[in-house]
Enzyme design. Sequence first.
Site, PDB file in Angstrom:
ATOM      1  N   GLU A 169      -9.351 -69.912  58.842  1.00 51.17           N
ATOM      2  CA  GLU A 169     -10.109 -69.180  57.826  1.00 51.17           C
ATOM      3  C   GLU A 169     -10.224 -69.945  56.509  1.00 51.17           C
ATOM      4  O   GLU A 169      -9.669 -69.529  55.478  1.00 51.17           O
ATOM      5  CB  GLU A 169      -9.490 -67.792  57.596  1.00 51.17           C
ATOM      6  N   GLU A 364      -8.872 -63.798  66.522  1.00 50.22           N
ATOM      7  CA  GLU A 364      -8.244 -62.635  65.879  1.00 50.22           C
ATOM      8  C   GLU A 364      -9.226 -61.475  65.897  1.00 50.22           C
ATOM      9  O   GLU A 364     -10.415 -61.662  65.612  1.00 50.22           O
ATOM     10  CB  GLU A 364      -7.907 -62.901  64.398  1.00 50.22           C
TER      11      GLU A 364
END
Length: 465
Positions: A169, A364
């Site tokens: 991320e 995720e």
Amino acid sequence: MTAQRDGGFPEGFLWGAATSSYQIEGAVDTDGRGPSIWDTFAATPGRVAHGDTGAVAADHYHRYPEDIELLSRLGARMYRFSVAWPRIQPTGRGPVDQRGLDFYRRLVDTLLEHDIVPNLTLYHWDLPQALQDAGGWPERETALRFAEYAEIMYRALHDRVPWWSTINEPWCVALLGYAAGIHAPGIRDPRQAVRTIHHVLLGHGLALGAMRAIDPAPRQGIVLNLAPVRAADEVPDEALARAVRLSDGYRNRVWLEPLMRRHYPVDMEELVERYGGFPIEPGDLTAIGGPLDWMGINYYNDTILESEPAAVATVHPGVDGVREQAAEGEWTDMRWPITPDGLRELLVRLRARYPDLPPILITENGAAYDDPPSADGGIDDDRRIAYLRRHLQAVQAAIAEGADVRGYLVWSLLDNFEWAEGYGQRFGIVHVDYGTLTRTPRRSAHWFRDVITRNGLPEPEGNAA
Ligand code: IFM
């Protein structure tokens, strides 16, 4: 990968769970680990809810055999974890601490003994504090150090770990860490954020090159948290349309275009010019755009923007006059809206925009809910089951529309340190009692095991639909 059965997922679909080092390991002073920016940030009053820190977390550093047992009982085929850079190089440079490396060797070996495929993330935000003291990601040097650390890890474990990702991320690293300042290192400076955007991508690219030079087998990826961004108004005015376009730029295109097309989007280059621009040097974009063998996508919700003329941007520098629409209807404990179709849309759009996109793993997806144990000791987290079901249906729909999704890893195996929210937000399909560190699988864990066993979704029962 062969076609999916009716209502099922493609054969060989990689089911599993994800975690990250600082969120679960604890043992922050053990075996020579150096301090990370998250130790410093969490120790700073007012930064993390309730003054929580990762000092103990779920004590996974000592309890990893039990956690791998839990994974094994789930039937997980893959486990995604991250390596704490300060365990390997306590100051982010120089000699390797073998004790830190040995921990990850043991972890990987134990996974393999249980027939669970390791998926290793090199950077899930725990930058060695010494590198931040030298300027952190806004400095090019950090990207060079990251590549060196990647090389160390890859030499040690590439024979046993088939799936590698560089950065988790990057949007959070750059924009929450250096623009909004709500993540470590807690800096609010658009110039540093813009430099960080480029240097995390560069770190990724240099690491990719360093690892490929050791062994070019197709193992390399990156994990992005992408999301559709849209306007609340059906026909947005010019200002809102611009804000949506530029927010999409920060959220999605500023990562995807350099990775897939070796250039930054022109509108983003123009926007960040006022903050000094991306510090690109010759050869950088070639390194950043090196071939990817897979891409990880973390998805929680999409973003709906509405006009708020007085709003001054904190997360996305230069995108003023707009705010995220408050979630209407359903949301999770994070107050994040539940928008499963955004995942389908994202996967399908990616495929259309980048026909050369590598295979995708959903690295995720999950929801924070704090359902209390019931009288019989079980934990009925029906809302989490419903969330997971709807997102898995979205993945199925995307696959049916042509998306090449190879697996799905739930966030998270365990309750853990949820960054600035501390331990107040619980994402685990396994509950952790932070007093005793006892692990108790929630009903969602049993449900997920059923999904894995069937390679498909069971019929909804009762209110868990
Ligand atoms: O806990 C985080 C994880 O570290 C990164 N992705 C989002 C999760 C939930 O906020």
